[in-house]
Every structure is written in structure tokens, then in C-alpha cells.
Design an enzyme around this catalytic site. Structure first.
Site, PDB file in Angstrom:
ATOM      1  N   SER A 238      45.185  33.661  27.257  1.00 26.86           N
ATOM      2  CA  SER A 238      44.491  33.258  26.037  1.00 26.86           C
ATOM      3  C   SER A 238      42.999  33.553  26.176  1.00 26.86           C
ATOM      4  O   SER A 238      42.535  33.977  27.232  1.00 26.86           O
ATOM      5  CB  SER A 238      44.694  31.766  25.777  1.00 26.86           C
ATOM      6  OG  SER A 238      43.903  31.033  26.686  1.00 26.86           O
ATOM      7  N   LYS A 239      42.288  33.297  25.092  1.00 25.27           N
ATOM      8  CA  LYS A 239      40.853  33.591  25.071  1.00 25.27           C
ATOM      9  C   LYS A 239      40.111  32.864  26.188  1.00 25.27           C
ATOM     10  O   LYS A 239      39.084  33.330  26.657  1.00 25.27           O
ATOM     11  CB  LYS A 239      40.266  33.155  23.729  1.00 25.27           C
ATOM     12  CG  LYS A 239      40.526  34.167  22.642  1.00 25.27           C
ATOM     13  CD  LYS A 239      39.600  33.937  21.466  1.00 25.27           C
ATOM     14  CE  LYS A 239      40.044  34.794  20.294  1.00 25.27           C
ATOM     15  NZ  LYS A 239      40.089  34.066  19.048  1.00 25.27           N
ATOM     16  N   ARG A 240      40.649  31.729  26.569  1.00 28.77           N
ATOM     17  CA  ARG A 240      39.960  30.974  27.604  1.00 28.77           C
ATOM     18  C   ARG A 240      39.918  31.731  28.936  1.00 28.77           C
ATOM     19  O   ARG A 240      39.125  31.420  29.820  1.00 28.77           O
ATOM     20  CB  ARG A 240      40.638  29.605  27.662  1.00 28.77           C
ATOM     21  CG  ARG A 240      41.195  29.055  28.872  1.00 28.77           C
ATOM     22  CD  ARG A 240      41.993  27.808  28.509  1.00 28.77           C
ATOM     23  NE  ARG A 240      43.406  28.149  28.478  1.00 28.77           N
ATOM     24  CZ  ARG A 240      44.152  28.255  29.561  1.00 28.77           C
ATOM     25  NH1 ARG A 240      43.614  28.040  30.741  1.00 28.77           N
ATOM     26  NH2 ARG A 240      45.424  28.587  29.475  1.00 28.77           N
ATOM     27  N   HIS A 241      40.741  32.757  29.075  1.00 31.39           N
ATOM     28  CA  HIS A 241      40.701  33.575  30.288  1.00 31.39           C
ATOM     29  C   HIS A 241      39.676  34.705  30.202  1.00 31.39           C
ATOM     30  O   HIS A 241      39.684  35.617  31.007  1.00 31.39           O
ATOM     31  CB  HIS A 241      42.086  34.173  30.577  1.00 31.39           C
ATOM     32  CG  HIS A 241      43.107  33.145  30.921  1.00 31.39           C
ATOM     33  ND1 HIS A 241      44.223  32.933  30.156  1.00 31.39           N
ATOM     34  CD2 HIS A 241      43.173  32.259  31.938  1.00 31.39           C
ATOM     35  CE1 HIS A 241      44.941  31.962  30.698  1.00 31.39           C
ATOM     36  NE2 HIS A 241      44.317  31.524  31.764  1.00 31.39           N
ATOM     37  N   GLY A 242      38.822  34.657  29.206  1.00 28.88           N
ATOM     38  CA  GLY A 242      37.809  35.702  29.064  1.00 28.88           C
ATOM     39  C   GLY A 242      38.260  36.757  28.087  1.00 28.88           C
ATOM     40  O   GLY A 242      39.093  36.488  27.221  1.00 28.88           O
TER      41      GLY A 242
END
Ligand code: GLU
Length: 469
Positions: A238-242
Site C-alpha cells: 500500500s501507499k504506506r510502503h512508499g
């Protein structure tokens, strides 16, 4: 039989790395087998699809160099054809109208759950649909009621689905629009797709699609379902992984070659080889070597690959990409020196092109201010005679000799004259030239800056020292 693969994104967002990997594997398969690669935009979900996403997908593919031989085809332009096939299935009694209301379906679901059964449509309109004049029916496909569907998957091997587990799926909504499974089937058929390579989130759709194709008398294509891509911590990506958007990788300074090499290794391997040129990939790629298990992204590896390609690709090629990054930070790279030379000087010490662009600013424009620590340490009164001597000797060097070697000799000679170690000469000079203590070797830096800039910057440094004295 000529191989034809396709990439069939739904334009509901940017091209993310999962999509790009699917596109790459389909592209490689087509290129390896002398086949065609088709781009199809699955935009039938009118609420979620948008033109910005189409553009983002096209831009991403273009940047990665994944060229297609046919398309882009837009499903929204093929509604007549889908209606025709839906009608054909109705006429041949392979599909039927279903008038079940939302409420009836909900009750059915609740009852099935209460009986601990999997919720599924029970086929009650199959034989005796009661036409209701005030309701718009959906169309359901008559899925076979017994037997099994064998998916001979090129990645996962043989996967068997029992028809009793599949219900009569809706192929046309009440407004007549086709559902995903119907439009995919018609397109894969019409577009002559021989190999469907896609994410394994679609595996459950495959037996349904095979059943519809068989009902139409069409030989299904081969299927290959690619394992998921996970975040570095093993959770759903997800976006939280960059960065997950392909274009964001460009913005952050990655080369398309590095991203392609990185993407291919998310799920595919060839021994323990890590670096692959595109030509090598086309030669070596085989769907059979795709892993069965999910692969986790590894940002450090991407950075490592990027550095490798920055160092080893044709300097002209890197320069073209760097040019875009210079523009992004508001620097016009045409104002000398040639970017290619900057790449050659900088490429050992930059992990991304964004970093290289930032670190190359001073070749094209005055740096705004000196790094405080660097100036404090290196631009003091004791540097004045050294800088002055350098200024005089550089001034005396003819423009036609303004190359690294004579410049190096001047620095050496000044160091000798003042009985100083080379660093004691080079470091104040470096701070004078770049405002900081980091740059390519001094002679190269001077050569790239050119005589006028070098003399002016020594003057600027001397004035700074005088002012702070
Ligand atoms: N449009 C589908 C998606 O973006 C892909 C369909 C397919 O590959 O069959 O997930």
C-alpha cells in the site's frame, strides 16, 4: 499460432508497480515469442474510470518502454459488441433473464449463511423466470451445473474448480451494460489473445470465463496468474510502503531500466542473477520460472539497481533522463557544461537522478549560499594566499587548455609552492566552487565549470573571507 498477450488495466488510478509487473511479464512473453502485445483499457466502470488514469497508465507504459502492437482498445467503445454476444447467449439458451429483486437476493443470502452454505445465486430464474413488466432484468449466464473446470495455469499448475461451486453469474446489468467477466471474455476472444497473464486476484474468475468461452464455442487461451506483490514487511502493498506509482519512481530519480529490472525480479528469477538487460530478459524470460509464492518489495535493492544503471548505462542516455530532473528543479541544463559530462563526473556518487540533479546545480547556476560548516572550516584567512595563487594561475591558463589535466597540474604546483598537502589546497577550492565539501574530483569540477565561473567563484570566496575577517 502467433502469440498475443494483453495488458488490461482498469483506469481507476495510476499505474502501480503490480500493474506494471503484469504488463512487463505480458510484454516479455510476447516479445520472446515473436508475438503481439495488446493494450486494452477496461473502462466499463463509468463511475470509477477516468481519463486522468488512462493518461497515467499510458504515460507509465511509455516511460517504461513497454510498447504495444495493438490498441489501446477501450471497452466503452465496444458495448454494441458485448450486447450482441449477450443476445447470442440468450438466443442459444445459454443465458437467461433474472428478475430477482435485491431483497429476494438478500433473503437468499441470509438463508444460505444460516445453513452454513456459501452464498450463491440458486438459479431460481433459470427455468421459470417470471417476466415482470415494471422491473429491468439482469442477464445471467447458465453455468454448467456439474463437472469441473480445469485451469492449467502456467504458473500454478493445474487448478480444479467444481461447477457446483460456481453460480450463474450476471453478464449484463439491468441497464444492459456488460459485467467484467463478459467483456473480458468477448475481448480476449475478439482480440485473439492466446495467453492471459494477470494477477492471481483474478484466478477465481478464470473458470467462469472458461465456461463462457466454451458456451460460445471458443477455445480458451492459456492462463498464467502471477503471485501478489507484498510490502517489505510481508503485508499487502500500500501507499504506506512508499512509492507505488510508476511515475513516482521516475519523480524520485529512478531510471526505467532499473525499475524494469527490479519488477522482473518480483516473482521471476534466473539462478541468482540480479542484473538483466532488456535483451537478456527477452531471451531468458519464461513464465515457467515465475515463483508460486508472493514476493515482497525491497526498496534497497531498487536503489542498488538504480545506482548500477546510473553507473553503467550510456552516459548520453542517463543525461537525457537527468535533463528532465534538472528542469524539475528549475535549472536549464543548456547553459553549459554538457549534461553528458556531468553524468560522467557524477555517476559514481549518486543513487538517484533526483540526487544527481540537486548535486549538479552549481554547474549551471550560482549556489545561493555556502554550507556554513564547510565555509567555517575551509574559507579562513589562511586560505587567501592559496586561493589567490590559484586564481592567478587559472587566469593564465588559456581557454583552449582548460582541461582536467593542466588544471590538476596547477593545483599540484600550488600545493608544492606552499608546502601544503593536496587536500589543504583542494578543499578550500572545492568550497569556493561548490559551496560545499562534496563534488567530483577537483580537476574535473573545474573543467566542467569553465574558466569564467571558476575565476568568479574564487573572487566570491575571497570577498567572503575578507568580509568575515
Ligand atoms: N481490468 C482488470 C484489472 O485491472 C484485469 C482484467 C484481466 O486481466 O483479465 O484488474
Amino acid at each position: 499460432m502467433k502469440v498475443r498477450t494483453r495488458f488490461a488495466p482498469s483506469p481507476t488510478g495510476y499505474l502501480h508497480i503490480g500493474g506494471a509487473r503484469t504488463a512487463l511479464f505480458s510484454w516479455l512473453y510476447a516479445r520472446k515469442h515473436g508475438g503481439d502485445f495488446v493494450l486494452r483499457i477496461e473502462d466499463t466502470d463509468l463511475e470509477r474510470s477516468n481519463i486522468e488514469s488512462v493518461n497515467a497508465i499510458l504515460e507509465g507504459m511509455n516511460w517504461l518502454g513497454l510498447d504495444y502492437d495493438a490498441g489501446p482498445f477501450y471497452q466503452t467503445q465496444r458495448f454494441d459488441r458485448y450486447r450482441e454476444v449477450i443476445q447470442q447467449l440468450l438466443d442459444e439458451d445459454k443465458a437467461y433473464y433474472c428478475y430477482c429483486s435485491k431483497e429476494a437476493l438478500e433473503t437468499m443470502r441470509e438463508e444460505q449463511l444460516a445453513r452454513k452454505e456459501n452464498p450463491r445465486y440458486d438459479g431460481r430464474c433459470r427455468a421459470h423466470a417470471e417476466a415482470k413488466t415494471d422491473a429491468q432484468p439482469v442477464v445471467r449466464f447458465k453455468n454448467p451445473q456439474d463437472g469441473a473446470v480445469l485451469v492449467d495455469d502456467m504458473v500454478r499448475g493445474r487448478v480444479v474448480f467444481q461447477n457446483t461451486q460456481l453460480d450463474d453469474l450476471i453478464i449484463a446489468r439491468s441497464d444492459g451494460s456488460p459485467t467484467y467477466n463478459l467483456s473480458v471474455v468477448v475481448d480476449d476472444w475478439d482480440m485473439g489473445i492466446t495467453h492471459v497473464i494477470r494477477g492471481d486476484d483474478h484466478l477465481n474468475n478464470t473458470p467462469r470465463q472458461i465456461n463462457i468461452l466454451k458456451a460460445l464455442g471458443v477455445e480458451p487461451p492459456r492462463y498464467a496468474h502471477l503471485p501478489m506483490i507484498l510490502g517489505p514487511d510481508g503485508t499487502k502493498l500500500s501507499k504506506r510502503h512508499g512509492a507505488v506509482s510508476v511515475m513516482q519512481f521516475r519523480d524520485e530519480g529512478y531510471l526505467p531500466q532499473a525499475l524494469l529490472n527490479y519488477l522482473v525480479r518480483l516473482g521471476w528469477s534466473h539462478g541468482d542473477q540480479e542484473i538483466f538487460s532488456l535483451d537478456e530478459l527477452i531471451e531468458l524470460f519464461d513464465i515457467k520460472d515465475v515463483n508460486h509464492s508472493a514476493s515482497a518489495i525491497n526498496p534497497e535493492k531498487l536503489l542498488w539497481l538504480n545506482q548500477h544503471y546510473i553507473k553503467t548505462l550510456e552516459a548520453d542516455h542517463v543525461a537525457r533522463q537527468l535533463s528532465w530532473h534538472m528542469g524539475q528543479i528549475g535549472v536549464d541544463p543548456s547553459a553549459a557544461p554538457p549534461l553528458r559530462d556531468v553524468v560522467l563526473a557524477q555517476r559514481e556518487r549518486a543513487k538517484t537522478l533526483a540526487e544527481m540533479a540537486q548535486n549538479s546545480r552549481y554547474f549551471y547556476e550560482e549556489f545561493a549560499e555556502y554550507d556554513e560548516k564547510a565555509a567555517q572550516k575551509n574559507l579562513q584567512a589562511d586560505a587567501v594566499p592559496v586561493l589567490t595563487a590559484l586564481q592567478e594561475d587559472f587566469a593564465a591558463l588559456d581557454e583552449s587548455n582548460w582541461h582536467a589535466e593542466p588544471l590538476h597540474e596547477i593545483i599540484m604546483a600550488v600545493a608544492e609552492r606552499f608546502e601544503l598537502k593536496l587536500g589543504k589546497v583542494a578543499q578550500p577550492l572545492r568550497v569556493a566552487m561548490t559551496g560545499s565539501t562534496v563534488s567530483p574530483p577537483m580537476d574535473q569540477t573545474l573543467a566542467l565549470l569553465g574558466k569564467n565561473r571558476v575565476l568568479a567563484r574564487i573572487q566570491r570566496a575571497l570577498e567572503k573571507i575578507a568580509k568575515s575577517a
